[in-house]
Write an enzyme that holds these catalytic residues in place. Structure first.
Site, short mmCIF file in Angstrom:
data_model
loop_
_atom_site.label_atom_id
_atom_site.label_comp_id
_atom_site.label_asym_id
_atom_site.label_seq_id
_atom_site.Cartn_x
_atom_site.Cartn_y
_atom_site.Cartn_z
N ASP A 54 22.85 -18.64 39.88
CA ASP A 54 21.89 -19.84 40.32
C ASP A 54 20.90 -18.69 39.43
OD1 ASP A 54 19.54 -20.19 41.10
OD2 ASP A 54 20.08 -20.27 43.39
N ASN A 81 17.96 -26.22 30.39
CA ASN A 81 17.55 -27.90 30.49
C ASN A 81 17.53 -27.16 32.23
OD1 ASN A 81 18.67 -30.26 31.12
ND2 ASN A 81 20.51 -29.18 32.06
N TYR A 145 6.12 -31.07 40.72
CA TYR A 145 6.82 -30.22 39.78
C TYR A 145 6.23 -29.83 37.75
CZ TYR A 145 11.04 -32.89 36.54
OH TYR A 145 11.39 -32.62 35.04
N GLY A 146 5.31 -31.33 37.45
CA GLY A 146 4.71 -31.74 36.22
C GLY A 146 4.23 -30.09 36.03
N LYS A 149 6.52 -27.40 35.49
CA LYS A 149 7.20 -27.69 34.20
C LYS A 149 6.09 -27.61 33.30
CE LYS A 149 10.92 -29.67 34.42
NZ LYS A 149 12.44 -28.92 33.98
N ILE A 178 15.08 -40.71 31.78
CA ILE A 178 15.36 -40.65 31.83
C ILE A 178 16.98 -41.06 33.23
CG2 ILE A 178 18.08 -38.96 30.67
CD1 ILE A 178 15.19 -39.75 29.08
N1 NAP Z 1 16.07 -37.52 34.46
C1 NAP Z 1 14.88 -37.53 34.45
O1 NAP Z 1 14.66 -38.98 34.00
C2 NAP Z 1 14.22 -36.24 33.64
C3 NAP Z 1 12.59 -36.66 33.36
C4 NAP Z 1 12.24 -35.26 32.98
C5 NAP Z 1 12.45 -33.66 32.44
N2 NAP Z 1 14.04 -33.90 33.00
C6 NAP Z 1 14.68 -32.64 32.82
O2 NAP Z 1 15.79 -32.61 32.41
C7 NAP Z 1 16.97 -30.98 32.76
C8 NAP Z 1 17.98 -31.95 33.16
O3 NAP Z 1 17.62 -32.81 34.21
P1 NAP Z 1 18.65 -34.07 35.43
O4 NAP Z 1 17.84 -35.56 34.58
O5 NAP Z 1 20.06 -34.08 33.80
O6 NAP Z 1 19.24 -33.81 36.44
P2 NAP Z 1 20.46 -33.12 37.02
O7 NAP Z 1 21.82 -34.27 37.07
O8 NAP Z 1 20.22 -33.38 37.98
O9 NAP Z 1 20.19 -32.16 36.41
C9 NAP Z 1 19.66 -30.92 35.92
C10 NAP Z 1 20.98 -29.35 36.08
O10 NAP Z 1 20.10 -28.20 36.81
C11 NAP Z 1 21.40 -27.56 37.70
N3 NAP Z 1 20.05 -26.36 37.95
C12 NAP Z 1 19.61 -27.39 38.86
N4 NAP Z 1 19.16 -25.81 39.10
C13 NAP Z 1 19.65 -24.71 38.99
C14 NAP Z 1 19.74 -23.36 39.28
N5 NAP Z 1 19.22 -22.83 40.14
N6 NAP Z 1 20.85 -22.48 38.56
C15 NAP Z 1 21.41 -23.06 37.62
N7 NAP Z 1 21.49 -24.41 37.62
C16 NAP Z 1 20.11 -25.11 38.31
C17 NAP Z 1 21.88 -28.26 38.10
O11 NAP Z 1 23.08 -27.69 38.15
P3 NAP Z 1 23.44 -27.24 39.97
O12 NAP Z 1 23.12 -27.84 40.97
O13 NAP Z 1 25.50 -27.30 39.93
O14 NAP Z 1 22.96 -25.92 39.93
C18 NAP Z 1 22.53 -29.83 37.11
O15 NAP Z 1 23.29 -29.78 36.61
C19 NAP Z 1 15.78 -30.87 34.13
O16 NAP Z 1 15.13 -29.78 33.77
C20 NAP Z 1 15.02 -32.23 34.24
O17 NAP Z 1 13.61 -31.23 35.11
C21 NAP Z 1 15.08 -35.05 33.94
#
Ligand code: NAP
Length: 241
Positions: A54, A81, A145-146, A149, A178
């Site tokens: 974590d 990420n 959230y915004g 970030k 995404i």
């Molecule tokens: N999808 C979109 O539309 C979008 C748009 C803009 C930005 N983003 C950003 O892109 C990044 C990736 O997101 P995603 O869309 O691929 O979503 P996702 O599939 O939910 O990926 C997030 C990953 O972060 C890990 N994570 C979360 N909290 C954690 C913690 N405390 N320690 C370690 N690992 C942690 C999660 O794994 P575990 O739960 O197993 O820990 C998961 O693998 C994020 O930062 C998100 O905010 C996404």
């Protein structure tokens, strides 16, 4: 030459695509996250290493640093990420302090703690990439959230100045909507999805691969003079329609 690449949140979504992209070059990729099963699956697919942690917990981050130092010595690429909007999932609870603290932990600490712990392990010509969001630029409808970030933007700029003399670049990739990740946790309504796609000039949702290619490019030798930048991957959606 094969590089050592660390991808937080590399078990799912964007992080998993990033991990795959570097592994396709023959790089040694380490994926980090909280769920062991998810990580093991991703690591097996790419012949990489899974580290369960974590990243909002200082003790877990210290353990990760020690394991990485022992196994690999140095790190070439750090992709911060891990993150997500915990308010949308409701884990932040009902009160304002809890909601903002939740997103602070999920998006600021998960990036800053590993970066501070690993910065001395970065090899010369190393790369640091932060994943933020279009929400850091135009808000997230009143959620924390915004803003959380956005906190990473000046942090990454200061880091770029500090690490530049070592030949290390530091950049931000800010994606728009995404598809095919766990970000929305299966809660994205069709109407909202269509609205998000409608804001793009490209007329489509972004893919994890779109983001992975951008991160990979920033980490390439050819991008060595690009630092302290925020690269948007959103099909033009930040400008809106
Ligand atoms: N999808 C979109 O539309 C979008 C748009 C803009 C930005 N983003 C950003 O892109 C990044 C990736 O997101 P995603 O869309 O691929 O979503 P996702 O599939 O939910 O990926 C997030 C990953 O972060 C890990 N994570 C979360 N909290 C954690 C913690 N405390 N320690 C370690 N690992 C942690 C999660 O794994 P575990 O739960 O197993 O820990 C998961 O693998 C994020 O930062 C998100 O905010 C996404």
């Amino acid at each position: 030459m094969a590089r050592t690449v660390v991808v937080s949140g590399g078990g799912t979504g964007i992080g998993r695509a990033v991990a795959r992209r570097f592994a396709a070059d023959g790089d040694q990729v380490v994926v980090i996250g909280r769920r062991a099963e998810v990580l093991e699956r991703a690591a097996k697919e790419i012949g990489g290493t899974a580290l369960r942690a974590d990243l909002s917990e200082p003790a877990d981050v210290e353990r990760v640093r020690d394991e990485l130092a022992e196994r690999f010595g140095g790190i070439d690429v750090l992709v911060n990420n891990a993150g997500g909007n915990v308010e949308r999932h409701g884990d932040g609870g009902g009160d304002v302090a809890a909601r903002w603290t939740g997103n602070f932990r999920a998006n600021v600490l998960t990036a800053v703690l590993p970066t501070e712990a690993l910065r001395d392990l970065l090899n010369p010509s190393g790369r640091v990439v932060f994943l933020t969001s279009i929400a850091a630029l135009r808000g997230s409808g009143g959620s924390s959230y915004g803003p959380m970030k956005a906190a990473l933007h000046p942090y990454s700029g200061d880091l770029a100045a500090a690490l530049g003399p070592r030949g290390i670049t530091v950049n931000v990739v800010a994606p728009g909507f995404i598809d095919d990740t766990e970000f929305f946790g299966g809660t994205l309504e069709e109407e909202r999805r269509a609205m998000l796609v409608g804001q793009t000039h490209t007329g489509r949702a972004g893919t994890p691969q779109d983001v992975a290619e951008t991160v990979h490019w920033l980490a390439s030798p050819g991008a060595g003079h690009i630092t302290a930048q925020i690269i948007q991957v959103n099909g033009g959606a930040e400008r809106g329609r």
